[in-house]
Design an enzyme around this catalytic site. Structure first.
Site, PDB file in Angstrom:
ATOM      1  N   ASP A 160       0.820  -1.218   0.000  1.00 65.54           N
ATOM      2  CA  ASP A 160       0.000   0.000   0.000  1.00 65.54           C
ATOM      3  C   ASP A 160       0.856   1.272   0.000  1.00 65.54           C
ATOM      4  O   ASP A 160       1.950   1.290   0.559  1.00 65.54           O
ATOM      5  CB  ASP A 160      -0.917  -0.023   1.234  1.00 65.54           C
ATOM      6  CG  ASP A 160      -2.042   0.983   1.126  1.00 65.54           C
ATOM      7  OD1 ASP A 160      -2.367   1.413  -0.002  1.00 65.54           O
ATOM      8  OD2 ASP A 160      -2.606   1.349   2.177  1.00 65.54           O
ATOM      9  N   GLY A 161       0.305   2.317  -0.606  1.00 64.74           N
ATOM     10  CA  GLY A 161       0.947   3.631  -0.572  1.00 64.74           C
ATOM     11  C   GLY A 161       1.485   4.082  -1.925  1.00 64.74           C
ATOM     12  O   GLY A 161       2.107   5.150  -2.020  1.00 64.74           O
ATOM     13  N   ASN A 162       1.204   3.320  -2.974  1.00 70.04           N
ATOM     14  CA  ASN A 162       1.696   3.682  -4.313  1.00 70.04           C
ATOM     15  C   ASN A 162       1.163   5.035  -4.769  1.00 70.04           C
ATOM     16  O   ASN A 162       1.894   5.854  -5.321  1.00 70.04           O
ATOM     17  CB  ASN A 162       1.255   2.639  -5.350  1.00 70.04           C
ATOM     18  CG  ASN A 162       1.843   1.272  -5.098  1.00 70.04           C
ATOM     19  OD1 ASN A 162       2.763   1.132  -4.310  1.00 70.04           O
ATOM     20  ND2 ASN A 162       1.310   0.267  -5.776  1.00 70.04           N
ATOM     21  N   ARG A 192      -0.064   7.608  -2.988  1.00 71.07           N
ATOM     22  CA  ARG A 192       0.487   8.748  -2.237  1.00 71.07           C
ATOM     23  C   ARG A 192       1.936   9.007  -2.612  1.00 71.07           C
ATOM     24  O   ARG A 192       2.395  10.150  -2.646  1.00 71.07           O
ATOM     25  CB  ARG A 192       0.348   8.501  -0.732  1.00 71.07           C
ATOM     26  CG  ARG A 192      -1.042   8.826  -0.201  1.00 71.07           C
ATOM     27  CD  ARG A 192      -1.266   8.227   1.153  1.00 71.07           C
ATOM     28  NE  ARG A 192      -1.545   6.793   1.051  1.00 71.07           N
ATOM     29  CZ  ARG A 192      -1.633   5.984   2.095  1.00 71.07           C
ATOM     30  NH1 ARG A 192      -1.428   6.448   3.314  1.00 71.07           N
ATOM     31  NH2 ARG A 192      -1.920   4.709   1.920  1.00 71.07           N
ATOM     32  N   TRP A 193       2.678   7.952  -2.869  1.00 69.17           N
ATOM     33  CA  TRP A 193       4.079   8.103  -3.278  1.00 69.17           C
ATOM     34  C   TRP A 193       4.155   8.971  -4.536  1.00 69.17           C
ATOM     35  O   TRP A 193       4.978   9.887  -4.618  1.00 69.17           O
ATOM     36  CB  TRP A 193       4.687   6.716  -3.537  1.00 69.17           C
ATOM     37  CG  TRP A 193       6.147   6.742  -3.873  1.00 69.17           C
ATOM     38  CD1 TRP A 193       7.199   6.622  -3.007  1.00 69.17           C
ATOM     39  CD2 TRP A 193       6.722   6.888  -5.191  1.00 69.17           C
ATOM     40  NE1 TRP A 193       8.394   6.694  -3.694  1.00 69.17           N
ATOM     41  CE2 TRP A 193       8.123   6.855  -5.033  1.00 69.17           C
ATOM     42  CE3 TRP A 193       6.192   7.045  -6.469  1.00 69.17           C
ATOM     43  CZ2 TRP A 193       9.008   6.958  -6.110  1.00 69.17           C
ATOM     44  CZ3 TRP A 193       7.061   7.164  -7.554  1.00 69.17           C
ATOM     45  CH2 TRP A 193       8.460   7.121  -7.359  1.00 69.17           C
ATOM     46  N   HIS A 212       2.124   3.056  -9.090  1.00 72.41           N
ATOM     47  CA  HIS A 212       1.897   1.607  -9.229  1.00 72.41           C
ATOM     48  C   HIS A 212       3.067   0.935  -9.952  1.00 72.41           C
ATOM     49  O   HIS A 212       3.476  -0.170  -9.614  1.00 72.41           O
ATOM     50  CB  HIS A 212       0.580   1.337  -9.960  1.00 72.41           C
ATOM     51  CG  HIS A 212      -0.623   1.769  -9.167  1.00 72.41           C
ATOM     52  ND1 HIS A 212      -0.816   1.370  -7.863  1.00 72.41           N
ATOM     53  CD2 HIS A 212      -1.668   2.571  -9.481  1.00 72.41           C
ATOM     54  CE1 HIS A 212      -1.942   1.907  -7.411  1.00 72.41           C
ATOM     55  NE2 HIS A 212      -2.468   2.646  -8.366  1.00 72.41           N
ATOM     56  N   THR A 251     -10.932  -6.985  -3.910  1.00 65.51           N
ATOM     57  CA  THR A 251     -12.297  -6.981  -4.484  1.00 65.51           C
ATOM     58  C   THR A 251     -12.889  -5.576  -4.428  1.00 65.51           C
ATOM     59  O   THR A 251     -13.787  -5.253  -5.202  1.00 65.51           O
ATOM     60  CB  THR A 251     -13.214  -7.965  -3.713  1.00 65.51           C
ATOM     61  OG1 THR A 251     -13.040  -7.767  -2.299  1.00 65.51           O
ATOM     62  CG2 THR A 251     -12.894  -9.412  -4.045  1.00 65.51           C
ATOM     63  N   LEU A 292      11.213 -20.108  -3.515  1.00 67.27           N
ATOM     64  CA  LEU A 292      10.162 -19.270  -2.935  1.00 67.27           C
ATOM     65  C   LEU A 292       8.826 -19.443  -3.663  1.00 67.27           C
ATOM     66  O   LEU A 292       8.762 -19.401  -4.892  1.00 67.27           O
ATOM     67  CB  LEU A 292      10.592 -17.796  -3.022  1.00 67.27           C
ATOM     68  CG  LEU A 292       9.588 -16.763  -2.503  1.00 67.27           C
ATOM     69  CD1 LEU A 292       9.415 -16.873  -0.986  1.00 67.27           C
ATOM     70  CD2 LEU A 292      10.020 -15.353  -2.880  1.00 67.27           C
ATOM     71  N   SER A 323      -7.941  -4.294   5.783  1.00 66.87           N
ATOM     72  CA  SER A 323      -8.524  -4.095   4.448  1.00 66.87           C
ATOM     73  C   SER A 323      -8.884  -5.402   3.734  1.00 66.87           C
ATOM     74  O   SER A 323      -8.562  -5.579   2.553  1.00 66.87           O
ATOM     75  CB  SER A 323      -7.591  -3.230   3.575  1.00 66.87           C
ATOM     76  OG  SER A 323      -7.355  -1.982   4.177  1.00 66.87           O
TER      77      SER A 323
END
Ligand code: IPE
Ligand code: IPE
Ligand code: MG
Length: 248
Positions: A28-30, A32-33, A45, A74, A139, A204
Protein backbone atom coordinates in the site's frame (compact mmCIF):
# COMPACT_ATOMS: atom_id res chain seq x y z
CA UNK A 1 22.50 -23.43 2.29
CA UNK A 2 23.50 -20.30 4.13
CA UNK A 3 26.96 -20.39 5.63
CA UNK A 4 26.30 -17.37 7.77
CA UNK A 5 23.51 -17.44 10.26
CA UNK A 6 22.89 -13.73 9.95
CA UNK A 7 22.01 -11.51 7.02
CA UNK A 8 23.01 -7.90 7.46
CA UNK A 9 21.53 -5.13 5.32
CA UNK A 10 22.71 -1.60 6.10
CA UNK A 11 23.18 -2.33 9.78
CA UNK A 12 20.02 -4.40 10.28
CA UNK A 13 20.75 -8.06 11.10
CA UNK A 14 18.29 -10.91 10.81
CA UNK A 15 18.75 -14.48 12.01
CA UNK A 16 18.46 -16.73 8.96
CA UNK A 17 17.94 -19.81 11.10
CA UNK A 18 14.69 -18.38 12.43
CA UNK A 19 13.03 -16.76 9.47
CA UNK A 20 9.24 -16.67 9.42
CA UNK A 21 8.06 -19.35 7.04
CA UNK A 22 5.43 -17.14 5.42
CA UNK A 23 5.47 -13.35 5.02
CA UNK A 24 2.43 -11.51 3.67
CA UNK A 25 2.51 -7.89 2.48
CA UNK A 26 -0.25 -5.35 1.84
CA UNK A 27 1.55 -3.37 -0.87
CA UNK A 28 0.00 0.00 0.00
CA UNK A 29 0.95 3.63 -0.57
CA UNK A 30 1.70 3.68 -4.31
CA UNK A 31 -0.78 6.47 -5.00
CA UNK A 32 0.49 8.75 -2.24
CA UNK A 33 4.08 8.10 -3.28
CA UNK A 34 3.29 9.43 -6.76
CA UNK A 35 0.98 12.28 -5.71
CA UNK A 36 3.57 13.66 -3.30
CA UNK A 37 5.94 13.97 -6.27
CA UNK A 38 3.36 15.61 -8.50
CA UNK A 39 3.14 12.44 -10.61
CA UNK A 40 0.07 10.47 -11.75
CA UNK A 41 -0.95 7.63 -9.41
CA UNK A 42 -0.16 5.08 -12.12
CA UNK A 43 3.53 6.01 -11.87
CA UNK A 44 3.31 4.98 -8.23
CA UNK A 45 1.90 1.61 -9.23
CA UNK A 46 4.77 1.09 -11.65
CA UNK A 47 7.27 1.97 -8.95
CA UNK A 48 5.44 -0.36 -6.54
CA UNK A 49 5.70 -3.23 -9.00
CA UNK A 50 9.48 -2.68 -9.20
CA UNK A 51 9.63 -2.79 -5.40
CA UNK A 52 7.75 -6.08 -5.46
CA UNK A 53 10.32 -7.60 -7.86
CA UNK A 54 13.17 -6.39 -5.66
CA UNK A 55 11.63 -7.64 -2.40
CA UNK A 56 10.69 -11.05 -3.88
CA UNK A 57 14.24 -11.50 -5.20
CA UNK A 58 15.70 -10.63 -1.81
CA UNK A 59 13.38 -12.96 0.10
CA UNK A 60 14.10 -15.79 -2.34
CA UNK A 61 17.84 -15.21 -1.87
CA UNK A 62 17.67 -15.43 1.91
CA UNK A 63 15.62 -18.63 1.74
CA UNK A 64 12.06 -17.60 2.60
CA UNK A 65 9.52 -20.31 1.74
CA UNK A 66 6.24 -18.41 1.21
CA UNK A 67 5.47 -14.82 0.23
CA UNK A 68 1.92 -13.52 -0.28
CA UNK A 69 1.31 -10.06 -1.69
CA UNK A 70 -1.94 -8.11 -1.90
CA UNK A 71 -1.97 -6.58 -5.37
CA UNK A 72 -5.67 -5.88 -6.07
CA UNK A 73 -8.64 -6.25 -3.74
CA UNK A 74 -12.30 -6.98 -4.48
CA UNK A 75 -12.90 -3.36 -3.39
CA UNK A 76 -10.27 -1.86 -5.71
CA UNK A 77 -12.69 -2.18 -8.68
CA UNK A 78 -14.30 1.01 -7.33
CA UNK A 79 -11.30 3.05 -8.53
CA UNK A 80 -11.31 5.01 -11.81
CA UNK A 81 -11.23 2.64 -14.77
CA UNK A 82 -7.92 4.11 -16.05
CA UNK A 83 -6.24 3.25 -12.75
CA UNK A 84 -7.70 -0.27 -12.71
CA UNK A 85 -6.54 -0.79 -16.31
CA UNK A 86 -3.05 0.45 -15.47
CA UNK A 87 -2.76 -1.98 -12.53
CA UNK A 88 -3.99 -4.88 -14.69
CA UNK A 89 -1.43 -3.96 -17.37
CA UNK A 90 1.36 -4.00 -14.79
CA UNK A 91 0.24 -7.39 -13.52
CA UNK A 92 0.19 -8.77 -17.06
CA UNK A 93 3.66 -7.39 -17.64
CA UNK A 94 4.93 -9.03 -14.47
CA UNK A 95 3.44 -12.44 -15.26
CA UNK A 96 4.73 -12.35 -18.85
CA UNK A 97 8.20 -11.55 -17.57
CA UNK A 98 7.87 -14.30 -14.97
CA UNK A 99 7.25 -16.83 -17.76
CA UNK A 100 10.82 -16.10 -18.91
CA UNK A 101 12.53 -15.90 -15.54
CA UNK A 102 10.75 -17.95 -12.89
CA UNK A 103 12.38 -21.30 -13.65
CA UNK A 104 15.84 -19.70 -13.70
CA UNK A 105 15.08 -17.93 -10.41
CA UNK A 106 13.41 -21.04 -8.96
CA UNK A 107 10.25 -19.12 -7.95
CA UNK A 108 6.70 -20.43 -8.21
CA UNK A 109 3.61 -18.27 -8.67
CA UNK A 110 0.02 -18.74 -7.61
CA UNK A 111 -2.97 -16.42 -7.87
CA UNK A 112 -5.27 -16.07 -4.89
CA UNK A 113 -8.66 -14.58 -5.73
CA UNK A 114 -11.58 -14.89 -8.10
CA UNK A 115 -10.04 -15.11 -11.56
CA UNK A 116 -13.38 -15.02 -13.40
CA UNK A 117 -13.31 -11.20 -13.50
CA UNK A 118 -9.80 -11.05 -15.02
CA UNK A 119 -9.20 -10.63 -18.75
CA UNK A 120 -8.95 -13.89 -20.75
CA UNK A 121 -5.46 -12.79 -21.78
CA UNK A 122 -4.26 -12.46 -18.18
CA UNK A 123 -5.87 -15.78 -17.26
CA UNK A 124 -4.05 -17.45 -20.13
CA UNK A 125 -0.67 -16.12 -18.89
CA UNK A 126 -1.54 -17.25 -15.36
CA UNK A 127 -2.18 -20.76 -16.70
CA UNK A 128 1.31 -20.74 -18.18
CA UNK A 129 2.93 -19.58 -14.90
CA UNK A 130 0.95 -22.31 -13.08
CA UNK A 131 2.52 -24.92 -15.35
CA UNK A 132 6.02 -23.48 -14.92
CA UNK A 133 5.53 -23.48 -11.14
CA UNK A 134 5.54 -27.29 -11.23
CA UNK A 135 9.25 -27.14 -12.16
CA UNK A 136 10.45 -24.96 -9.28
CA UNK A 137 11.21 -25.58 -5.61
CA UNK A 138 12.25 -22.17 -4.22
CA UNK A 139 10.16 -19.27 -2.93
CA UNK A 140 6.43 -19.72 -3.46
CA UNK A 141 4.88 -16.37 -4.33
CA UNK A 142 1.12 -15.94 -3.99
CA UNK A 143 -0.30 -12.87 -5.70
CA UNK A 144 -3.73 -11.76 -4.47
CA UNK A 145 -5.71 -10.38 -7.40
CA UNK A 146 -9.44 -9.65 -7.12
CA UNK A 147 -8.96 -11.04 -3.63
CA UNK A 148 -11.16 -10.40 -0.61
CA UNK A 149 -11.01 -12.33 2.65
CA UNK A 150 -14.78 -12.26 3.02
CA UNK A 151 -15.42 -13.43 -0.56
CA UNK A 152 -12.91 -16.23 0.02
CA UNK A 153 -14.75 -17.47 3.13
CA UNK A 154 -18.16 -17.15 1.43
CA UNK A 155 -16.85 -19.17 -1.50
CA UNK A 156 -15.58 -21.90 0.84
CA UNK A 157 -18.93 -21.95 2.68
CA UNK A 158 -20.77 -22.43 -0.63
CA UNK A 159 -18.53 -25.33 -1.65
CA UNK A 160 -19.07 -27.04 1.70
CA UNK A 161 -22.84 -26.43 1.52
CA UNK A 162 -22.95 -28.04 -1.93
CA UNK A 163 -21.01 -31.05 -0.65
CA UNK A 164 -23.42 -31.37 2.27
CA UNK A 165 -26.45 -31.17 -0.04
CA UNK A 166 -24.91 -33.90 -2.21
CA UNK A 167 -24.37 -36.00 0.92
CA UNK A 168 -20.57 -36.01 0.50
CA UNK A 169 -20.11 -34.53 3.97
CA UNK A 170 -22.30 -34.03 7.05
CA UNK A 171 -22.68 -30.52 8.57
CA UNK A 172 -20.96 -31.75 11.73
CA UNK A 173 -17.91 -32.75 9.65
CA UNK A 174 -17.23 -29.07 9.00
CA UNK A 175 -14.31 -27.92 11.13
CA UNK A 176 -11.32 -25.59 10.83
CA UNK A 177 -9.32 -27.96 8.67
CA UNK A 178 -12.19 -28.80 6.28
CA UNK A 179 -12.97 -25.12 5.76
CA UNK A 180 -9.28 -24.26 5.32
CA UNK A 181 -9.09 -26.79 2.50
CA UNK A 182 -11.67 -24.83 0.50
CA UNK A 183 -9.92 -21.47 0.81
CA UNK A 184 -7.74 -20.12 -2.01
CA UNK A 185 -4.81 -20.74 0.36
CA UNK A 186 -5.45 -24.49 0.73
CA UNK A 187 -2.12 -26.22 1.41
CA UNK A 188 -0.29 -22.96 2.19
CA UNK A 189 0.69 -22.40 5.84
CA UNK A 190 -0.84 -19.38 7.60
CA UNK A 191 1.22 -16.18 7.40
CA UNK A 192 3.60 -15.69 10.33
CA UNK A 193 4.22 -12.02 9.61
CA UNK A 194 1.95 -9.51 7.88
CA UNK A 195 3.55 -6.24 6.79
CA UNK A 196 1.49 -3.12 6.06
CA UNK A 197 3.30 -0.03 4.83
CA UNK A 198 1.89 3.47 4.33
CA UNK A 199 0.77 4.26 7.87
CA UNK A 200 -2.68 2.62 7.64
CA UNK A 201 -3.47 0.49 10.67
CA UNK A 202 -6.03 -1.86 9.16
CA UNK A 203 -6.36 -5.22 7.42
CA UNK A 204 -8.52 -4.10 4.45
CA UNK A 205 -10.08 -7.53 3.85
CA UNK A 206 -6.72 -9.33 3.56
CA UNK A 207 -6.31 -12.95 4.77
CA UNK A 208 -9.05 -12.60 7.40
CA UNK A 209 -9.13 -16.30 8.25
CA UNK A 210 -5.43 -17.00 7.85
CA UNK A 211 -4.26 -14.05 9.98
CA UNK A 212 -5.76 -15.48 13.20
CA UNK A 213 -2.31 -15.74 14.84
CA UNK A 214 -0.16 -13.65 12.51
CA UNK A 215 2.27 -11.07 13.85
CA UNK A 216 1.87 -7.57 12.37
CA UNK A 217 4.43 -5.01 11.30
CA UNK A 218 3.11 -1.54 10.50
CA UNK A 219 5.29 1.26 9.16
CA UNK A 220 4.70 4.75 7.75
CA UNK A 221 7.06 4.05 4.86
CA UNK A 222 5.22 3.91 1.51
CA UNK A 223 5.49 0.67 -0.49
CA UNK A 224 7.57 2.13 -3.38
CA UNK A 225 10.17 3.24 -0.79
CA UNK A 226 10.52 -0.28 0.63
CA UNK A 227 13.83 -2.07 0.26
CA UNK A 228 15.84 -4.95 1.72
CA UNK A 229 16.65 -2.94 4.83
CA UNK A 230 13.00 -2.28 5.68
CA UNK A 231 12.16 -5.94 5.10
CA UNK A 232 14.99 -6.85 7.47
CA UNK A 233 13.57 -4.41 10.04
CA UNK A 234 10.20 -6.16 9.81
CA UNK A 235 11.78 -9.61 10.15
CA UNK A 236 13.92 -8.45 13.06
CA UNK A 237 10.85 -7.07 14.82
CA UNK A 238 9.14 -10.45 14.27
CA UNK A 239 12.15 -12.33 15.63
CA UNK A 240 12.00 -10.42 18.92
CA UNK A 241 8.41 -11.45 19.64
CA UNK A 242 7.02 -14.19 21.81
CA UNK A 243 4.17 -16.05 20.12
CA UNK A 244 1.91 -17.67 22.70
CA UNK A 245 -1.12 -18.84 20.68
CA UNK A 246 -3.31 -18.43 23.73
CA UNK A 247 -0.95 -20.32 26.03
CA UNK A 248 1.25 -18.83 28.74
C1 IPE B 1 -1.73 0.11 -3.21
O1 IPE B 1 -1.48 1.46 -3.31
C2 IPE B 1 -2.02 -0.53 -4.54
C3 IPE B 1 -3.43 -0.94 -4.71
C4 IPE B 1 -4.36 -0.85 -3.82
C5 IPE B 1 -3.79 -1.50 -6.01
P1 IPE B 1 -2.66 2.52 -3.32
O2 IPE B 1 -3.05 2.78 -4.72
O3 IPE B 1 -3.76 2.12 -2.42
O4 IPE B 1 -1.91 3.79 -2.76
P2 IPE B 1 -2.52 4.87 -1.76
O5 IPE B 1 -3.00 4.13 -0.55
O6 IPE B 1 -3.63 5.55 -2.49
O7 IPE B 1 -1.37 5.77 -1.46
C1 IPE C 1 -5.37 -2.63 0.24
O1 IPE C 1 -5.08 -1.28 0.02
C2 IPE C 1 -5.38 -3.38 -1.05
C3 IPE C 1 -4.09 -3.53 -1.71
C4 IPE C 1 -2.95 -3.08 -1.29
C5 IPE C 1 -4.13 -4.27 -2.94
P1 IPE C 1 -6.21 -0.19 -0.18
O2 IPE C 1 -5.52 1.09 -0.42
O3 IPE C 1 -7.18 -0.64 -1.20
O4 IPE C 1 -6.94 -0.21 1.24
P2 IPE C 1 -7.71 0.92 2.00
O5 IPE C 1 -8.72 1.50 1.05
O6 IPE C 1 -6.71 1.93 2.44
O7 IPE C 1 -8.33 0.23 3.17
MG1 MG D 1 -4.11 2.43 -0.46
Amino acid sequence: MHLFRKKNVAGVDVDLAHLPSHIAIIMDGNGRWATSRGLPRTVGHREGSETFRRVATYLNNIGLKHLTVYAFSTENWSRPVEEVDAIMRLLKEYFLEACEKMVRDNISLKILGDQSALSPELREIIKRTDELSLQTSGLKVNVCINYGGRAEIVNAARILAEKAVLGEIKPEDIDVSLLSEELYTAGIPDPDLIIRPSGELRISNFLLWQSAYAEFYFTDMLWPDFDEKEINRAILSYQKRNRRYGGI
